[in-house]
Design a protein around this motif. Sequence first.
Motif, PDB file in Angstrom:
ATOM      1  N   PHE A 197      -2.710 -35.017 124.734  1.00 25.63           N
ATOM      2  CA  PHE A 197      -1.588 -35.862 124.274  1.00 25.63           C
ATOM      3  C   PHE A 197      -1.115 -35.208 122.951  1.00 25.63           C
ATOM      4  CE2 PHE A 197      -1.327 -38.799 127.670  1.00 25.63           C
ATOM      5  CZ  PHE A 197      -2.692 -39.303 127.855  1.00 25.63           C
ATOM      6  N   ILE A 198      -1.992 -34.417 122.183  1.00 27.94           N
ATOM      7  CA  ILE A 198      -1.837 -33.979 120.865  1.00 27.94           C
ATOM      8  C   ILE A 198      -0.185 -33.463 120.771  1.00 27.94           C
ATOM      9  CG2 ILE A 198      -2.170 -32.791 118.821  1.00 27.94           C
ATOM     10  CD1 ILE A 198      -5.059 -33.592 119.225  1.00 27.94           C
ATOM     11  N   PRO A 199      -0.086 -32.413 121.526  1.00 24.60           N
ATOM     12  CA  PRO A 199       1.264 -31.754 121.160  1.00 24.60           C
ATOM     13  C   PRO A 199       2.416 -32.797 121.393  1.00 24.60           C
ATOM     14  CG  PRO A 199      -0.177 -30.508 123.019  1.00 24.60           C
ATOM     15  CD  PRO A 199      -0.685 -31.866 122.675  1.00 24.60           C
TER      16      PRO A 199
ATOM     17  N   VAL B  61       0.634 -45.843 116.290  1.00 21.80           N
ATOM     18  CA  VAL B  61      -0.468 -46.446 116.620  1.00 21.80           C
ATOM     19  C   VAL B  61      -1.325 -45.679 117.484  1.00 21.80           C
ATOM     20  CG1 VAL B  61      -1.226 -48.169 118.358  1.00 21.80           C
ATOM     21  CG2 VAL B  61       0.595 -48.786 117.038  1.00 21.80           C
ATOM     22  N   LEU B  62      -0.764 -44.650 118.284  1.00 22.22           N
ATOM     23  CA  LEU B  62      -1.402 -43.600 118.967  1.00 22.22           C
ATOM     24  C   LEU B  62      -2.011 -42.730 117.916  1.00 22.22           C
ATOM     25  CD1 LEU B  62      -1.821 -42.327 121.658  1.00 22.22           C
ATOM     26  CD2 LEU B  62       0.142 -41.248 121.749  1.00 22.22           C
ATOM     27  N   ILE B  63      -1.321 -42.250 117.052  1.00 18.53           N
ATOM     28  CA  ILE B  63      -1.863 -41.360 115.965  1.00 18.53           C
ATOM     29  C   ILE B  63      -3.241 -42.032 115.433  1.00 18.53           C
ATOM     30  CG2 ILE B  63      -1.432 -40.067 114.047  1.00 18.53           C
ATOM     31  CD1 ILE B  63       1.413 -39.629 114.922  1.00 18.53           C
ATOM     32  N   THR B  64      -2.896 -43.349 114.995  1.00 18.12           N
ATOM     33  CA  THR B  64      -3.915 -43.965 114.182  1.00 18.12           C
ATOM     34  C   THR B  64      -5.325 -44.173 115.194  1.00 18.12           C
ATOM     35  OG1 THR B  64      -2.155 -45.618 113.460  1.00 18.12           O
ATOM     36  CG2 THR B  64      -4.444 -45.920 113.281  1.00 18.12           C
ATOM     37  N   ILE B  65      -5.057 -44.162 116.312  1.00 19.90           N
ATOM     38  CA  ILE B  65      -6.242 -44.339 117.292  1.00 19.90           C
ATOM     39  C   ILE B  65      -6.947 -43.017 117.319  1.00 19.90           C
ATOM     40  CG2 ILE B  65      -7.106 -44.830 119.516  1.00 19.90           C
ATOM     41  CD1 ILE B  65      -5.244 -46.977 119.640  1.00 19.90           C
ATOM     42  N   MET B  66      -6.149 -41.998 117.469  1.00 16.63           N
ATOM     43  CA  MET B  66      -6.581 -40.582 117.667  1.00 16.63           C
ATOM     44  C   MET B  66      -7.335 -40.128 116.485  1.00 16.63           C
ATOM     45  SD  MET B  66      -3.571 -38.253 118.989  1.00 16.63           S
ATOM     46  CE  MET B  66      -3.132 -38.194 120.678  1.00 16.63           C
ATOM     47  N   CYS B  67      -6.880 -40.477 115.270  1.00 19.32           N
ATOM     48  CA  CYS B  67      -7.399 -40.352 113.849  1.00 19.32           C
ATOM     49  C   CYS B  67      -8.707 -40.825 113.993  1.00 19.32           C
ATOM     50  CB  CYS B  67      -6.661 -40.550 112.759  1.00 19.32           C
ATOM     51  SG  CYS B  67      -5.014 -39.438 112.701  1.00 19.32           S
ATOM     52  N   GLU B  68      -8.779 -42.172 114.225  1.00 17.38           N
ATOM     53  CA  GLU B  68      -9.930 -42.934 113.965  1.00 17.38           C
ATOM     54  C   GLU B  68     -10.910 -42.364 114.983  1.00 17.38           C
ATOM     55  OE1 GLU B  68      -8.706 -47.006 115.288  1.00 17.38           O
ATOM     56  OE2 GLU B  68      -8.328 -47.522 113.136  1.00 17.38           O
ATOM     57  N   LEU B  69     -10.713 -41.998 116.040  1.00 17.32           N
ATOM     58  CA  LEU B  69     -11.893 -41.533 117.084  1.00 17.32           C
ATOM     59  C   LEU B  69     -12.516 -40.266 116.944  1.00 17.32           C
ATOM     60  CD1 LEU B  69     -10.370 -42.804 120.559  1.00 17.32           C
ATOM     61  CD2 LEU B  69     -12.379 -43.614 119.535  1.00 17.32           C
ATOM     62  N   SER B  70     -11.481 -39.299 116.162  1.00 18.37           N
ATOM     63  CA  SER B  70     -11.948 -38.026 115.992  1.00 18.37           C
ATOM     64  C   SER B  70     -11.664 -37.296 114.586  1.00 18.37           C
ATOM     65  CB  SER B  70     -11.046 -37.032 117.001  1.00 18.37           C
ATOM     66  OG  SER B  70     -10.954 -35.713 116.495  1.00 18.37           O
ATOM     67  N   PRO B  71     -12.603 -37.012 113.819  1.00 19.25           N
ATOM     68  CA  PRO B  71     -12.163 -36.463 112.390  1.00 19.25           C
ATOM     69  C   PRO B  71     -11.546 -35.196 112.433  1.00 19.25           C
ATOM     70  CG  PRO B  71     -14.588 -36.925 112.576  1.00 19.25           C
ATOM     71  CD  PRO B  71     -14.133 -37.017 113.905  1.00 19.25           C
ATOM     72  N   ASP B  72     -11.524 -34.349 113.634  1.00 17.31           N
ATOM     73  CA  ASP B  72     -10.972 -33.164 113.662  1.00 17.31           C
ATOM     74  C   ASP B  72      -9.346 -33.222 113.701  1.00 17.31           C
ATOM     75  OD1 ASP B  72     -13.245 -31.728 115.715  1.00 17.31           O
ATOM     76  OD2 ASP B  72     -13.070 -31.724 113.672  1.00 17.31           O
ATOM     77  N   THR B  73      -9.060 -34.257 114.761  1.00 18.60           N
ATOM     78  CA  THR B  73      -7.790 -34.771 114.911  1.00 18.60           C
ATOM     79  C   THR B  73      -7.284 -35.166 113.699  1.00 18.60           C
ATOM     80  OG1 THR B  73      -8.379 -35.535 116.856  1.00 18.60           O
ATOM     81  CG2 THR B  73      -6.113 -35.758 116.468  1.00 18.60           C
ATOM     82  N   LEU B  74      -7.913 -35.986 112.848  1.00 17.50           N
ATOM     83  CA  LEU B  74      -7.666 -36.580 111.357  1.00 17.50           C
ATOM     84  C   LEU B  74      -7.075 -35.322 110.505  1.00 17.50           C
ATOM     85  CD1 LEU B  74      -7.591 -38.916 109.787  1.00 17.50           C
ATOM     86  CD2 LEU B  74      -9.781 -38.335 108.863  1.00 17.50           C
ATOM     87  N   ALA B  75      -8.015 -34.260 110.659  1.00 17.25           N
ATOM     88  CA  ALA B  75      -7.486 -33.118 109.687  1.00 17.25           C
ATOM     89  C   ALA B  75      -6.171 -32.599 110.248  1.00 17.25           C
ATOM     90  CB  ALA B  75      -8.686 -32.171 109.613  1.00 17.25           C
ATOM     91  N   HIS B  76      -6.121 -32.371 111.556  1.00 21.50           N
ATOM     92  CA  HIS B  76      -4.787 -31.918 112.041  1.00 21.50           C
ATOM     93  C   HIS B  76      -3.721 -32.516 111.708  1.00 21.50           C
ATOM     94  CE1 HIS B  76      -2.257 -30.223 115.220  1.00 21.50           C
ATOM     95  NE2 HIS B  76      -1.821 -31.439 115.444  1.00 21.50           N
ATOM     96  N   PHE B  77      -3.524 -34.038 111.680  1.00 22.34           N
ATOM     97  CA  PHE B  77      -2.357 -34.770 111.398  1.00 22.34           C
ATOM     98  C   PHE B  77      -2.327 -35.186 109.991  1.00 22.34           C
ATOM     99  CE2 PHE B  77      -0.761 -35.829 115.343  1.00 22.34           C
ATOM    100  CZ  PHE B  77      -1.790 -36.027 116.039  1.00 22.34           C
ATOM    101  N   LYS B  78      -3.304 -34.797 109.149  1.00 20.25           N
ATOM    102  CA  LYS B  78      -2.936 -34.787 107.641  1.00 20.25           C
ATOM    103  C   LYS B  78      -1.552 -34.218 107.082  1.00 20.25           C
ATOM    104  CE  LYS B  78      -7.068 -36.265 105.533  1.00 20.25           C
ATOM    105  NZ  LYS B  78      -8.307 -35.680 105.420  1.00 20.25           N
ATOM    106  N   LYS B  79      -1.140 -33.059 107.952  1.00 17.31           N
ATOM    107  CA  LYS B  79       0.074 -32.603 107.689  1.00 17.31           C
ATOM    108  C   LYS B  79       1.286 -33.452 107.814  1.00 17.31           C
ATOM    109  CE  LYS B  79      -1.561 -28.820 110.426  1.00 17.31           C
ATOM    110  NZ  LYS B  79      -1.172 -28.440 111.669  1.00 17.31           N
ATOM    111  N   LEU B  80       0.989 -34.595 108.539  1.00 16.40           N
ATOM    112  CA  LEU B  80       2.090 -35.547 108.851  1.00 16.40           C
ATOM    113  C   LEU B  80       2.313 -36.434 107.811  1.00 16.40           C
ATOM    114  CD1 LEU B  80       1.550 -36.604 112.652  1.00 16.40           C
ATOM    115  CD2 LEU B  80       3.340 -34.967 111.760  1.00 16.40           C
TER     116      LEU B  80
END
Lengths: 190, 495
Positions: free
Chosen positions: B175-177, B196-215
């Motif tokens: 779902f990330i792309p 909300v979707l991004i929030t849950i992704m970031c909560e579940l996985s620190p890698d995704t968190l780093a990826h979404f910091k650009k947002l």
Amino acid sequence: MIKAILVFNNHGKPRLIKFFQYYSEETQQNIIRETFQLVSKRDDSVCNFLEGGSLIGGSDFKLIYRHYATLYFVFCVDSSESELGILDLIQVFVETLDKCFENVCELDLIFHVDKVQYILSEIVMGGMVLETNMNEIVTQIEAQNKLEKQEAGISAAPSRAVSAVKNMNLPQQIKDIKLPDLPSIRNLQF
Amino acid sequence: MPTPIRLRDLIRQIRAARTAADERAVVQKQCAYIRTTFREEDNTFRCRNVAKLLYIHMLGYPAHFGQLECLKLIASPRFTDKRIGYLGAMLLLDERTDVHLLITNSLKNDMNHQTQFVVGLSLCTLGSICSPEMSRDLAGEVEKLLKSSNAYIKKKAALCACHIIRKVPELMEIFIPATRSLLTEKNHGVLMTAVVLITIMCELSPDTLAHFKKLVPNLVRILKNLIMAGYSPEHDVSGVSDPFLQVKILRLLRILGRHDSEASESMNDILAQVATNTETSKNVGNAILYETVLTIMDIKSESGLRVLAVNILGRFLLNTDKNIRYVALNTLLRTVHADTQAVQRHRSTIVECLKDPDVSIRRRAMELCFVLINGSNVRTMMKEFIVFLEKAEPEFKPACASKMFYAAEKHSPSRRWHLDTMMKVLTTAGNYVQSDVVANLVHLISSATDLHAYMVKQLFKAINQDISQQPLVQVTLTWIEQPSCRDSANSGVDL
């Protein structure tokens, strides 16, 4: 995440229940009873947040409720939801019901519980907030209702047809037929 | 077989029942009819019968025999049938039953239906009752719908994806792309579910968190537009533009900025702006401010901003709305350890809350006050606590008494004051004092040899007044047994 949404009246009778986590039927009824006991004791002057009871609770849960006339609307949430935000959400839900039912009252909820469930699914899906814009929600609900009505027509209401036939009292109707008056023979001119 | 009665007639019959036994009789009779009709495989009235069954289920009666019927309704081509069938599935089925596997195929078909409402129904149901197997099977379909051009479908697909990710975190990558592009939407429903979707992704996985910091810059921009946009009638709630979206964005910013100074840096401005510009006369404005304060306290914000946050909380404490006061005390409790100085400024207001009529507010005020006690304010605070203890409910007294003891021990200015205070606590709390306090108190008195005479007089006076208080008597008797007391006695103290 919202764990459950309960609506019950001042005597504890459930008017709408939606659990977003699995509980057996018996547990569900126990939860409703327990929540009613916790919430009905509260005065109107205290705050609208309660730590959850033992059955549905745990440390991460709280009950956020609002009391409107004869009904309690209770949302059981965990710590990821903002308490004040949920209060506003309950307000949105009730205002939407008001718009869909025209001055909604408890009887509307009793007799149209399925419609209320449909409205709720447009607002909260799977325990998470889906849509908060009241006009948008009402538009979607009205479109779906129209779709149902279109399908209904004659074919989907066989009961109406059957009961219409049963209620037709043929002998009486034959007696009631008003035949036009025949001209009397005396007045016939040849 | 007569025509099955309508839902509202069933409801009328049940309401007409005078006693619980009558109601049970009506329900059982109706259930028997419904079961018979199900056995007859009658298509026309199935949806009405399932509706009645769901009502009965809500009242607490078993309804599992309707599960298969819901499946048949879902498979029907009519929208009316599907609607009640899916509702029944959501209420009666769960991942523990085997039946739910059978709907996977129907769900897949309905997700490709032309009518958006049918797609919506299937997404809604999948989001409510999905199991790991179903999630794996249908994740691809949901991801396709996430890219649809229809906003109604997109927002439901986003929330459905949230559930799938929760059940099976490995599926997050699919779902990330698609998620990134969701943030460019104009439709607020889609925006909110995307956040909300991004929030849950970031909560579940620190890698995704780093990826979404650009947002973070995108989110800041969206928030800014919301505040500056002026009046927009479709999203307005009491004068604030889409408060729900604002609150969700603030929450996501909190998760992205935690432990990260660079991200926190870029948020400082917008947080200050929200904090100063939001209208506080209604609950909506306060909800946004509350979320802003939580975010400021959690990220690595600059000190000026933190002081601003604590001041907002202080203002909340003075609000007439009890919900706001509760929420303020809760937040102060969570953040007081990080910023004790700033909170001390509001101590007098917090102490006032000890006298609030609402028990939840009193409990939080009590806990907060204990944290705020220090050497300079201990005397005044203890006075307040004694007053509080007198009027407190029984459930508060043990914890309060113990905490008062420890606080007094840590900060007391003089022995004599300490012993006086503890006497007052003993007599006020009466039988609610716990045994560890009793033991510690005995130890304390024994070590204060110079005050033994004084203590004897005090204890005797107190017991004279009220001998029913067990801890008090315990302390006295245990102390009298102690060797140190006997020594004092031998050295001439008049017992």
